[in-house]
Design an enzyme around this catalytic site. Structure first.
Site, PDB file in Angstrom:
ATOM      1  CG  ASN A 119      44.502  47.839  50.934  1.00 51.90           C
ATOM      2  OD1 ASN A 119      43.932  48.485  51.809  1.00 51.90           O
ATOM      3  ND2 ASN A 119      44.658  48.298  49.704  1.00 51.90           N
TER       4      ASN A 119
ATOM      5  CB  THR B 283      34.884  28.850  40.915  1.00 49.79           C
ATOM      6  OG1 THR B 283      36.090  28.565  40.209  1.00 49.79           O
ATOM      7  CG2 THR B 283      34.542  27.712  41.852  1.00 49.79           C
TER       8      THR B 283
ATOM      9  CB  SER C  99      54.069  49.457  47.622  1.00 48.15           C
ATOM     10  OG  SER C  99      52.860  48.803  47.332  1.00 48.15           O
TER      11      SER C  99
ATOM     12  CE  LYS D 277      45.582  42.955  49.103  1.00 44.03           C
ATOM     13  NZ  LYS D 277      44.906  43.640  47.985  1.00 44.03           N
TER      14      LYS D 277
HETATM   15  P1  ATR Z   1      42.953  36.299  44.113  1.00 48.69           P
HETATM   16  O1  ATR Z   1      42.606  37.567  43.410  1.00 48.69           O
HETATM   17  O2  ATR Z   1      42.061  36.024  45.268  1.00 48.69           O
HETATM   18  O3  ATR Z   1      44.407  36.143  44.419  1.00 48.69           O
HETATM   19  P2  ATR Z   1      43.208  34.603  41.814  1.00 48.69           P
HETATM   20  O4  ATR Z   1      43.445  33.140  41.996  1.00 48.69           O
HETATM   21  O5  ATR Z   1      44.331  35.452  41.351  1.00 48.69           O
HETATM   22  O6  ATR Z   1      42.556  35.118  43.145  1.00 48.69           O
HETATM   23  O7  ATR Z   1      42.005  34.745  40.807  1.00 48.69           O
HETATM   24  C1  ATR Z   1      41.420  35.960  40.544  1.00 48.69           C
HETATM   25  C2  ATR Z   1      40.206  35.732  39.681  1.00 48.69           C
HETATM   26  O8  ATR Z   1      40.630  35.316  38.390  1.00 48.69           O
HETATM   27  C3  ATR Z   1      39.232  34.655  40.183  1.00 48.69           C
HETATM   28  O9  ATR Z   1      37.944  35.157  39.993  1.00 48.69           O
HETATM   29  C4  ATR Z   1      39.505  33.480  39.258  1.00 48.69           C
HETATM   30  O10 ATR Z   1      38.400  32.638  39.017  1.00 48.69           O
HETATM   31  P3  ATR Z   1      38.094  31.356  39.984  1.00 48.69           P
HETATM   32  O11 ATR Z   1      37.446  31.932  41.199  1.00 48.69           O
HETATM   33  O12 ATR Z   1      37.189  30.522  39.192  1.00 48.69           O
HETATM   34  O13 ATR Z   1      39.415  30.719  40.269  1.00 48.69           O
HETATM   35  C5  ATR Z   1      39.813  34.223  37.981  1.00 48.69           C
HETATM   36  N1  ATR Z   1      40.517  33.420  36.998  1.00 48.69           N
HETATM   37  C6  ATR Z   1      41.802  32.995  37.038  1.00 48.69           C
HETATM   38  N2  ATR Z   1      42.108  32.305  35.917  1.00 48.69           N
HETATM   39  C7  ATR Z   1      40.975  32.304  35.151  1.00 48.69           C
HETATM   40  C8  ATR Z   1      40.650  31.771  33.869  1.00 48.69           C
HETATM   41  N3  ATR Z   1      41.546  31.108  33.120  1.00 48.69           N
HETATM   42  N4  ATR Z   1      39.401  31.973  33.398  1.00 48.69           N
HETATM   43  C9  ATR Z   1      38.479  32.658  34.127  1.00 48.69           C
HETATM   44  N5  ATR Z   1      38.727  33.180  35.345  1.00 48.69           N
HETATM   45  C10 ATR Z   1      39.964  33.014  35.845  1.00 48.69           C
END
Ligand code: ATR
Length: 307
Positions: free
Chosen positions: A104, A172, A34, A83
């Site tokens: 944000n 998920t 940023s 956030k």
């Molecule tokens: P955030 O964006 O809220 O910080 P994150 O943990 O970074 O969340 O995950 C972002 C997205 O990547 C989520 O949709 C996550 O899927 P889940 O909701 O099932 O955790 C997805 N994601 C992370 N690793 C993944 C993987 N190996 N395969 C598929 N989706 C994945």
């Protein structure tokens, strides 16, 4: 100074020729781009202001707001993981940010109140217009990773823009049920009239994902799959067809496996740099109430990524 802690804020504007007036809070915050995004724009606009990083612990966002204001800060960006806490700490929250469930961008106004916005959704709509010369609202969309933070913001924007199809896909699935409910209510609003079944949800492992991708015009990756250079594509890239527009919210690495493979399939592709720039530009517009030099912001981030 790579970043300040809350304890260091009282020293922030002592012995400094240029006052810190803008900041990003997060944890970790050390690697946030940023400052490199905003400082060139502030300088170009003749604002006598520094943009700094401030590390804030969980549960400290409300206190941080007070300390930041006392230190002379006028506006902040909020990054992971604060956030939602930022939304709760604001006096006024923009309706779209409320729907996304994340703030944000915060403006500390002179009267003492703080207003929260989310520029990720509108920034994404601008990024799509820039990258593909089309309006987001005209596209059938599928969001791969809709259950994550970025996915949620983008999905909400797609509903607000009245996209003819919004498919939410996530590893998920449970995370998507409440989202579908909420977004369906949103598009049922008088000003956003549309059929409820425009919003669908699907498990990333569901065999019908191939068909869902085939029926879409814009495919957006909002998962973290691709952040590591060795990561695979989040879905089999041979499902991509030449008519598809592929947007990967990841910008580092510059070309994920998904983008490389999709380009080989003949599709038009773009990475998340434009989203980063547009969401930042919108924040700056909220703080300064004026147009901002987008190209300088782009140059600032590109240079930072080369380092
Ligand atoms: P955030 O964006 O809220 O910080 P994150 O943990 O970074 O969340 O995950 C972002 C997205 O990547 C989520 O949709 C996550 O899927 P889940 O909701 O099932 O955790 C997805 N994601 C992370 N690793 C993944 C993987 N190996 N395969 C598929 N989706 C994945």
């Amino acid at each position: 100074m790579k970043y300040y802690t809350l304890d260091q804020l009282s020293t922030l504007n002592k012995n400094s020729r240029k006052l810190a007036r803008f900041a990003v809070i997060g944890n970790p915050v050390e690697h946030s781009l940023s400052p490199q995004l905003h400082q060139p724009a502030l300088d170009d606009l003749g604002e006598d202001a520094r943009y700094v990083r401030v590390e804030v612990e969980a549960d400290q966002v409300g206190n941080a707001f007070q300390d930041l204001r006392n230190a002379g800060i006028h506006g902040i960006n909020v990054t992971v993981p604060h956030k939602l806490e930022a939304l709760e700490a604001c006096d006024l929250v923009d309706p779209a940010a409320q729907m996304i469930g994340a703030v944000n961008t915060v403006v500390f106004d002179k009267e003492g109140s703080c207003s929260g916005f989310n520029t990720d959704g509108p920034g994404f709509a601008r990024a799509i217009r820039e990258e593909f010369s089309v309006d987001l609202g005209d596209l059938k969309v599928i969001i791969i990773g809709a259950g994550g933070g970025a996915g949620r913001a983008i999905a909400t924007q797609c509903a607000i823009e009245n996209c003819p199809q919004v498919i939410l896909a996530n590893r998920t699935l449970e995370k998507l049920h409440p989202m579908k409910e909420q977004l369906s209510k949103l598009i049922d609003r008088e000003d956003l009239k549309g059929p409820r079944d425009r919003i669908e949800i699907i498990d990333l492992a569901d065999p019908s994902l191939e068909q869902a991708i085939g029926s879409s015009e814009l495919i957006i990756n909002t998962t973290s799959v691709g952040l590591k250079a060795t990561d695979p594509s989040p879905f089999p890239s041979h499902w991509v067809e030449p008519h598809h527009l592929i947007y990967d919210t990841i910008y580092n690495p510059e070309r994920t496996r998904l983008l490389r493979d999709s380009r080989d399939q003949g599709a038009r592709v773009a990475n998340g740099l434009s989203l980063l720039i547009h969401q930042g530009a919108l924040s700056l517009e909220y703080w300064l109430n004026r147009d901002v030099p987008l190209e300088l912001m782009r140059e600032g981030v590109k240079n930072a990524l080369k380092e």
